[in-house]
Scaffold this active site. Structure first.
Site, PDB file in Angstrom:
ATOM      1  N   CYS A  59       5.448  47.370  78.054  1.00 44.80           N
ATOM      2  CA  CYS A  59       5.358  46.491  76.888  1.00 44.80           C
ATOM      3  C   CYS A  59       3.978  45.890  76.699  1.00 44.80           C
ATOM      4  O   CYS A  59       3.732  45.222  75.691  1.00 44.80           O
ATOM      5  CB  CYS A  59       6.385  45.367  76.984  1.00 44.80           C
ATOM      6  SG  CYS A  59       6.116  44.225  78.362  1.00 44.80           S
ATOM      7  N   ASP A 105       7.459  30.582  93.565  1.00 43.00           N
ATOM      8  CA  ASP A 105       6.804  31.694  94.237  1.00 43.00           C
ATOM      9  C   ASP A 105       5.791  31.118  95.226  1.00 43.00           C
ATOM     10  O   ASP A 105       4.773  30.554  94.826  1.00 43.00           O
ATOM     11  CB  ASP A 105       6.112  32.609  93.230  1.00 43.00           C
ATOM     12  CG  ASP A 105       5.454  33.808  93.899  1.00 43.00           C
ATOM     13  OD1 ASP A 105       6.189  34.699  94.361  1.00 43.00           O
ATOM     14  OD2 ASP A 105       4.210  33.828  93.971  1.00 43.00           O
ATOM     15  N   CYS A 150       8.418  43.276  85.427  1.00 44.23           N
ATOM     16  CA  CYS A 150       7.879  42.621  84.234  1.00 44.23           C
ATOM     17  C   CYS A 150       8.868  41.553  83.767  1.00 44.23           C
ATOM     18  O   CYS A 150      10.061  41.842  83.562  1.00 44.23           O
ATOM     19  CB  CYS A 150       7.633  43.643  83.130  1.00 44.23           C
ATOM     20  SG  CYS A 150       7.060  42.916  81.573  1.00 44.23           S
ATOM     21  N   CYS A 157      10.028  42.666  79.753  1.00 43.52           N
ATOM     22  CA  CYS A 157      10.936  43.762  79.416  1.00 43.52           C
ATOM     23  C   CYS A 157      11.790  44.208  80.587  1.00 43.52           C
ATOM     24  O   CYS A 157      12.767  44.937  80.390  1.00 43.52           O
ATOM     25  CB  CYS A 157      10.144  44.946  78.874  1.00 43.52           C
ATOM     26  SG  CYS A 157       9.021  45.688  80.088  1.00 43.52           S
ATOM     27  N   GLU A 170      12.402  32.950  97.403  1.00 45.00           N
ATOM     28  CA  GLU A 170      12.561  34.274  97.982  1.00 45.00           C
ATOM     29  C   GLU A 170      12.847  34.187  99.474  1.00 45.00           C
ATOM     30  O   GLU A 170      12.427  33.243 100.144  1.00 45.00           O
ATOM     31  CB  GLU A 170      11.295  35.107  97.770  1.00 45.00           C
ATOM     32  CG  GLU A 170      11.076  35.551  96.344  1.00 45.00           C
ATOM     33  CD  GLU A 170       9.823  36.403  96.219  1.00 45.00           C
ATOM     34  OE1 GLU A 170       9.958  37.621  95.931  1.00 45.00           O
ATOM     35  OE2 GLU A 170       8.731  35.865  96.405  1.00 45.00           O
ATOM     36  N   ASP A 205       1.588  35.796  90.193  1.00 46.48           N
ATOM     37  CA  ASP A 205       2.423  34.757  90.794  1.00 46.48           C
ATOM     38  C   ASP A 205       3.312  34.092  89.748  1.00 46.48           C
ATOM     39  O   ASP A 205       4.485  33.799  90.010  1.00 46.48           O
ATOM     40  CB  ASP A 205       1.544  33.710  91.477  1.00 46.48           C
ATOM     41  CG  ASP A 205       0.758  34.295  92.640  1.00 46.48           C
ATOM     42  OD1 ASP A 205       1.237  35.288  93.225  1.00 46.48           O
ATOM     43  OD2 ASP A 205      -0.320  33.764  92.973  1.00 46.48           O
TER      44      ASP A 205
END
Length: 385
Positions: free
Chosen positions: A305, A138, A283, A286, A230, A312
């Protein structure tokens, strides 16, 4: 009658370099008009003044070799030139027959002359230290990169560190007698020295940034078998006047460019997540997706959750999970945002699909429940081998 001594003193490559650049510029402009070239529209080539451009010449013919002492190179017309650094690495490949010089480019940057060789190289088959390892990267401004392993790569911010000295040098340049072609005035010697010192300061920032990025990308591709990054909209980030300087100093596009070819060199794989992949809003525990997540929120807290961790690191973990969905022949499915909209980039922009009421569970407003597993199973991916 005008003298033709210039033709005898200069190499033909000095003229061919300009003509080749003009031919490529015209081709890019023509392809852009026809729609055969990706990216922004390219305009018609403009005049390139020698006073505002980097002096450069590219040799494609003639004698180009490295001397036996590894400290001198021989170029057409220029003869033997002494190098500041040893060329033993390239000389060993040339002697072993695993490399062949195709061209040599001489350019001037920061008051110094550089020569770079374009070579055809036979590379040995390599494998990463951990072929089965998958790491998500990231990229950011606060930290240059946050890895899914928990490692944080510091952002040295070379431009910010050198900004104070550059401002001082720029003021010194402006106080000197600068050249003015309108009144046929040449710059003073003090202006030339101040301009050269300013150019060296800029060149130093470029060199420090390039060296740090090469060390980071080389270590990453040699250690991990799969690297996930990304597809960032860097051009859009540069339009933000508050972040443009920091984004340019971090060089996100350069990091991805180096990872692309170094992954192939080291036998690894680079996976590029789609631009609309909600890696920061999802997330990692979950798979719930937040509708909104501002830049000011540096800690990701899941309302489904209760997971709480750095945003990051959460994005890096999601990127690492995406690699499990990638296969050799096809990519993953399309990604959905927090409102369930189709995030595939189309020719006329993003197409949103209205979400039907009553699809969210009670007490979970603003999130979407997991849909059959992790976010990796709902993200648009593209793989570069």
């Amino acid at each position: 009658m005008r003298s033709h001594r210039g033709w005898a003193e200069c190499s033909k490559e000095a003229f061919n370099t300009g003509l080749d650049a003009l031919a490529r510029a015209l081709k890019n402009w023509s392809d852009s008009r026809k729609g055969a070239r990706k990216g922004r529209a390219v305009g018609f080539p403009r005049f390139k003044s020698r006073r505002r451009s980097t002096p450069t010449v590219r040799f494609t013919t003639g004698v180009m070799r490295i001397e036996a002492d590894r400290r001198h190179v021989v170029l057409p017309r220029l003869g033997a030139l002494r190098l500041h650094e040893s060329a033993r690495k390239l000389a060993r490949r040339l002697e072993a027959g695993t490399a062949r010089i195709m061209s040599a480019t001489v350019r001037r940057e920061g008051g110094r002359w550089f020569v770079s060789f374009t070579c055809e190289v036979e590379r040995a088959v390599r494998a990463p230290a951990r072929p089965g390892s998958m790491v998500g990267v990231d990229l950011g401004v606060k930290h240059l990169a946050v890895l899914s392993t928990g490692e944080r790569v510091a952002n040295p911010r070379h431009l910010v560190v050198a900004a104070r000295r550059m401002r001082r040098l720029a003021r010194a340049v402006s106080r000197c007698v600068t050249p003015d072609r309108r009144v046929r005035r040449v710059g003073s010697n003090r202006w030339a020295r101040a301009q050269q010192e300013l150019s060296r300061a800029h060149a130093r920032v470029v060199g420090l940034r390039r060296d740090g990025l090469h060390q980071f990308t080389t270590r990453l591709t040699r250690e991990h078998g799969t690297v996930v990054v990304e597809d960032l909209n860097v051009a859009g980030m540069l339009r933000n006047r508050r972040l443009a300087r920091h984004v340019a100093d971090a060089s996100f596009a350069e990091v991805r460019r180096q990872l692309t070819y170094k992954s192939e060199w080291n036998g690894g794989r680079l996976v590029t997540a789609g631009r609309w992949c909600p890696s920061s809003k999802t997330c990692s525990g979950c798979g719930a997706v937040k509708t909104k997540l501002t830049l000011a929120e540096r800690t990701y807290t899941c309302t489904a959750c209760g997971l709480s961790l750095d945003r990051d690191l959460n994005a890096a973990l999601n990127l690492a999970a995406l690699a499990r969905e990638v296969t050799d022949d096809r990519s993953g499915r399309e990604s959905l945002n927090g409102r369930g909209a189709d995030q595939k980039t189309r020719s006329r922009g993003q197409v949103a699909v209205k979400r039907l009421p009553g699809t969210a569970r009670a007490g979970q407003a603003g999130t979407v429940p997991p849909q059959g597993g992790t976010t990796a199973q709902r993200s648009l991916l593209s793989t570069r081998r």
